[in-house]
Design an enzyme around this catalytic site. Structure first.
Site, PDB file in Angstrom:
ATOM      1  N   ASN A   1      17.905  19.365  -4.427  1.00 21.54           N
ATOM      2  CA  ASN A   1      16.306  19.377  -4.487  1.00 21.54           C
ATOM      3  C   ASN A   1      15.890  20.314  -5.691  1.00 21.54           C
ATOM      4  O   ASN A   1      16.020  21.504  -5.729  1.00 21.54           O
ATOM      5  CB  ASN A   1      15.825  20.101  -3.154  1.00 21.54           C
ATOM      6  CG  ASN A   1      14.410  19.964  -3.143  1.00 21.54           C
ATOM      7  OD1 ASN A   1      13.695  20.138  -4.029  1.00 21.54           O
ATOM      8  ND2 ASN A   1      13.812  19.588  -1.943  1.00 21.54           N
TER       9      ASN A   1
ATOM     10  N   HIS B   1      11.609  23.015  -7.071  1.00 24.19           N
ATOM     11  CA  HIS B   1      11.228  24.540  -7.729  1.00 24.19           C
ATOM     12  C   HIS B   1      11.389  24.626  -9.300  1.00 24.19           C
ATOM     13  O   HIS B   1      10.693  25.556  -9.783  1.00 24.19           O
ATOM     14  CB  HIS B   1      11.770  25.582  -7.091  1.00 24.19           C
ATOM     15  CG  HIS B   1      11.499  25.383  -5.728  1.00 24.19           C
ATOM     16  ND1 HIS B   1      10.214  25.615  -5.223  1.00 24.19           N
ATOM     17  CD2 HIS B   1      12.302  25.552  -4.311  1.00 24.19           C
ATOM     18  CE1 HIS B   1      10.160  25.679  -4.112  1.00 24.19           C
ATOM     19  NE2 HIS B   1      11.286  25.634  -3.434  1.00 24.19           N
TER      20      HIS B   1
ATOM     21  N   HIS C   1      10.327  16.296  -3.618  1.00 24.91           N
ATOM     22  CA  HIS C   1       9.480  16.208  -2.637  1.00 24.91           C
ATOM     23  C   HIS C   1       7.934  16.187  -3.273  1.00 24.91           C
ATOM     24  O   HIS C   1       7.480  16.834  -3.969  1.00 24.91           O
ATOM     25  CB  HIS C   1       9.205  17.268  -1.756  1.00 24.91           C
ATOM     26  CG  HIS C   1       8.109  17.358  -0.411  1.00 24.91           C
ATOM     27  ND1 HIS C   1       8.373  18.359   0.484  1.00 24.91           N
ATOM     28  CD2 HIS C   1       7.431  16.541  -0.109  1.00 24.91           C
ATOM     29  CE1 HIS C   1       7.359  17.857   1.363  1.00 24.91           C
ATOM     30  NE2 HIS C   1       6.767  16.756   1.023  1.00 24.91           N
TER      31      HIS C   1
ATOM     32  N   ARG D   1       4.440  15.983  -2.822  1.00 26.06           N
ATOM     33  CA  ARG D   1       3.584  16.611  -1.787  1.00 26.06           C
ATOM     34  C   ARG D   1       2.239  15.918  -2.015  1.00 26.06           C
ATOM     35  O   ARG D   1       1.808  15.815  -3.295  1.00 26.06           O
ATOM     36  CB  ARG D   1       3.619  18.199  -1.908  1.00 26.06           C
ATOM     37  CG  ARG D   1       5.083  18.614  -1.363  1.00 26.06           C
ATOM     38  CD  ARG D   1       4.749  20.356  -1.130  1.00 26.06           C
ATOM     39  NE  ARG D   1       3.913  20.569   0.061  1.00 26.06           N
ATOM     40  CZ  ARG D   1       4.646  21.076   0.916  1.00 26.06           C
ATOM     41  NH1 ARG D   1       5.998  21.311   1.279  1.00 26.06           N
ATOM     42  NH2 ARG D   1       3.515  21.380   2.134  1.00 26.06           N
TER      43      ARG D   1
ATOM     44  N   ARG E   1       1.731  20.058  -5.651  1.00 29.60           N
ATOM     45  CA  ARG E   1       1.960  21.307  -6.183  1.00 29.60           C
ATOM     46  C   ARG E   1       2.865  21.728  -7.020  1.00 29.60           C
ATOM     47  O   ARG E   1       3.164  22.674  -7.818  1.00 29.60           O
ATOM     48  CB  ARG E   1       2.168  22.252  -4.797  1.00 29.60           C
ATOM     49  CG  ARG E   1       3.245  22.417  -4.021  1.00 29.60           C
ATOM     50  CD  ARG E   1       3.413  23.579  -3.016  1.00 29.60           C
ATOM     51  NE  ARG E   1       2.554  23.171  -2.024  1.00 29.60           N
ATOM     52  CZ  ARG E   1       3.013  23.758  -0.806  1.00 29.60           C
ATOM     53  NH1 ARG E   1       3.781  24.591  -0.581  1.00 29.60           N
ATOM     54  NH2 ARG E   1       1.814  23.412   0.324  1.00 29.60           N
TER      55      ARG E   1
ATOM     56  N   GLU F   1      11.596  12.903  -0.847  1.00 26.43           N
ATOM     57  CA  GLU F   1      10.995  13.665   0.494  1.00 26.43           C
ATOM     58  C   GLU F   1       9.351  13.296   0.393  1.00 26.43           C
ATOM     59  O   GLU F   1       8.715  13.529  -0.479  1.00 26.43           O
ATOM     60  CB  GLU F   1      11.370  15.054   0.644  1.00 26.43           C
ATOM     61  CG  GLU F   1      12.341  15.462   1.024  1.00 26.43           C
ATOM     62  CD  GLU F   1      12.826  16.977   0.876  1.00 26.43           C
ATOM     63  OE1 GLU F   1      11.856  17.606   0.882  1.00 26.43           O
ATOM     64  OE2 GLU F   1      13.951  17.555   0.724  1.00 26.43           O
TER      65      GLU F   1
ATOM     66  N   THR G   1       8.728  22.866   4.128  1.00 23.80           N
ATOM     67  CA  THR G   1       8.518  22.349   5.270  1.00 23.80           C
ATOM     68  C   THR G   1       9.176  23.286   6.401  1.00 23.80           C
ATOM     69  O   THR G   1      10.147  23.919   6.276  1.00 23.80           O
ATOM     70  CB  THR G   1       9.698  21.246   5.158  1.00 23.80           C
ATOM     71  OG1 THR G   1       9.312  20.409   3.935  1.00 23.80           O
ATOM     72  CG2 THR G   1       9.434  20.112   6.301  1.00 23.80           C
TER      73      THR G   1
ATOM     74  N   GLU H   1      18.137  13.604   9.006  1.00 30.53           N
ATOM     75  CA  GLU H   1      18.459  14.709   8.538  1.00 30.53           C
ATOM     76  C   GLU H   1      18.238  16.088   9.583  1.00 30.53           C
ATOM     77  O   GLU H   1      17.123  16.221   9.826  1.00 30.53           O
ATOM     78  CB  GLU H   1      17.653  15.064   7.274  1.00 30.53           C
ATOM     79  CG  GLU H   1      18.255  16.508   6.458  1.00 30.53           C
ATOM     80  CD  GLU H   1      17.563  16.700   5.245  1.00 30.53           C
ATOM     81  OE1 GLU H   1      17.079  15.952   4.575  1.00 30.53           O
ATOM     82  OE2 GLU H   1      17.471  17.959   4.728  1.00 30.53           O
TER      83      GLU H   1
ATOM     84  N   HIS I   1      18.095  22.576   4.856  1.00 31.79           N
ATOM     85  CA  HIS I   1      16.916  23.410   4.847  1.00 31.79           C
ATOM     86  C   HIS I   1      17.710  24.871   5.051  1.00 31.79           C
ATOM     87  O   HIS I   1      18.209  25.149   5.911  1.00 31.79           O
ATOM     88  CB  HIS I   1      15.947  23.159   5.795  1.00 31.79           C
ATOM     89  CG  HIS I   1      14.799  23.710   5.493  1.00 31.79           C
ATOM     90  ND1 HIS I   1      14.245  24.917   5.387  1.00 31.79           N
ATOM     91  CD2 HIS I   1      13.581  23.211   4.858  1.00 31.79           C
ATOM     92  CE1 HIS I   1      12.987  25.142   4.871  1.00 31.79           C
ATOM     93  NE2 HIS I   1      12.457  23.699   4.770  1.00 31.79           N
TER      94      HIS I   1
HETATM   95  N1  PXP Z   1      15.762  18.958   3.459  1.00 31.16           N
HETATM   96  C1  PXP Z   1      14.426  18.687   3.415  1.00 31.16           C
HETATM   97  C2  PXP Z   1      13.921  17.652   4.375  1.00 31.16           C
HETATM   98  C3  PXP Z   1      13.473  19.737   2.923  1.00 31.16           C
HETATM   99  O1  PXP Z   1      12.169  19.564   3.088  1.00 31.16           O
HETATM  100  C4  PXP Z   1      13.815  20.744   2.318  1.00 31.16           C
HETATM  101  C5  PXP Z   1      12.970  21.528   1.479  1.00 31.16           C
HETATM  102  O2  PXP Z   1      12.246  20.943   0.367  1.00 31.16           O
HETATM  103  C6  PXP Z   1      15.334  20.720   1.960  1.00 31.16           C
HETATM  104  C7  PXP Z   1      16.032  20.071   2.532  1.00 31.16           C
HETATM  105  C8  PXP Z   1      15.929  22.026   0.890  1.00 31.16           C
HETATM  106  O3  PXP Z   1      15.546  23.059   1.669  1.00 31.16           O
HETATM  107  P1  PXP Z   1      15.991  24.498   0.770  1.00 31.16           P
HETATM  108  O4  PXP Z   1      15.024  24.564  -0.283  1.00 31.16           O
HETATM  109  O5  PXP Z   1      15.549  25.695   1.841  1.00 31.16           O
HETATM  110  O6  PXP Z   1      17.464  24.256   0.531  1.00 31.16           O
END
Ligand code: PXP
Length: 248
Positions: free
Chosen positions: A7, A10, A43, A45, A49, A70, A101, A151, A191
């Site tokens: 992901n 960031h 994601h 959003r 953001r 996402e 999330t 997931e 997550h």
């Molecule tokens: N899976 C989902 C569905 C999420 O919403 C997120 C956060 O965007 C992640 C995985 C990744 O989480 P993390 O950034 O804590 O690794």
């Protein structure tokens, strides 16, 4: 072998801090792929953001592995997904003031709308995954609304205060996995996963995809994203082999 979804939100968070053009998450996606990412996740959003519409469009053009979007079930975002057509969509709950999330999607209370959204996405040949807590009623509701994947939310595992609660969370995830497979669902997880907590998870549950963001991007600040991704891939592979040896 377990696939790694990276992901890159960031990277866009840093760009949006100045609303400029750098660092570009599209470049990050290329480097993450060179490091071994099997899936690129963003994601989009509702408040934009971090990831912007332009990012999703460009990523759809250049990601040759798999793009996982996402998103919430807001009409505007569903329409964008139907237009851009990422290979996979992961539906998540979205609250404006959350930092990330927070919990899984409440599939049970939103069955009617989810049946409609999942059908529209599936009809457009987009694979649909639902991000849910490892609760039996949410898992069977996910099957009922027509999702192909779930997931499992690993946040409670990642945030466990001690070894005993960490193992209790693992048992919960294992039970959830069992229920899902019995219902014919395919299972991913993610997550809060880090270089420290990934090992036990990989050795405990047999998911298809792991989705990791914050920890990889944090490490990338110091070692570069390609290296950060390849280090995570190596860790996953090491623990995957360990598990296979343990079960032989
Ligand atoms: N899976 C989902 C569905 C999420 O919403 C997120 C956060 O965007 C992640 C995985 C990744 O989480 P993390 O950034 O804590 O690794």
């Amino acid at each position: 072998m377990i696939k790694l979804g990276v992901n890159i939100d960031h990277v866009a968070t840093i760009r949006q801090a100045r609303k400029t053009f750098e660092p570009d998450p599209v470049t990050a996606a290329s480097l993450a792929t060179l490091g071994g990412a099997d899936i690129i996740t963003v994601h989009l959003r509702e408040d934009r953001r971090h990831i912007q519409d332009r990012d999703v469009r460009l990523l759809k053009e250049m990601v040759f592995t798999k793009l996982n979007l996402e998103m919430s079930i807001a009409q505007e975002i569903v329409d964008i997904a139907l237009e851009i057509k990422p290979e996979q969509v992961t539906l998540v709950p979205e609250k404006r003031h959350e930092v990330t999330t927070e919990g899984g999607l409440d599939v049970v209370s939103q069955k009617k709308i989810l049946i409609d959204v999942v059908k529209r996405l599936t009809d457009a040949n987009i694979v649909v995954s639902l991000f849910i807590d490892p609760e039996e009623h949410q898992i069977s509701a996910s099957r009922d609304v027509g999702a192909q994947y779930i997931e499992l939310h690993t946040g409670n595992y990642a945030n466990a205060a001690d070894d005993a609660s960490m193992h209790r969370m693992i048992e919960k995830l294992q039970a959830g996995m069992k229920t899902a497979l019995k219902l014919g669902l395919r299972v991913n997880a993610g997550h809060g996963l880090t270089y420290h907590n990934i090992g036990l998870l990989v050795e405990s549950i047999d998911v298809e995809e792991l989705h990791i963001g914050h920890s990889i991007i944090s490490r990338a600040v110091f070692v570069g994203i390609q290296k950060a991704v390849s280090e995570m891939k190596e860790l996953i592979f090491k623990h995957y082999l360990q598990k296979r040896q343990n079960t032989q």
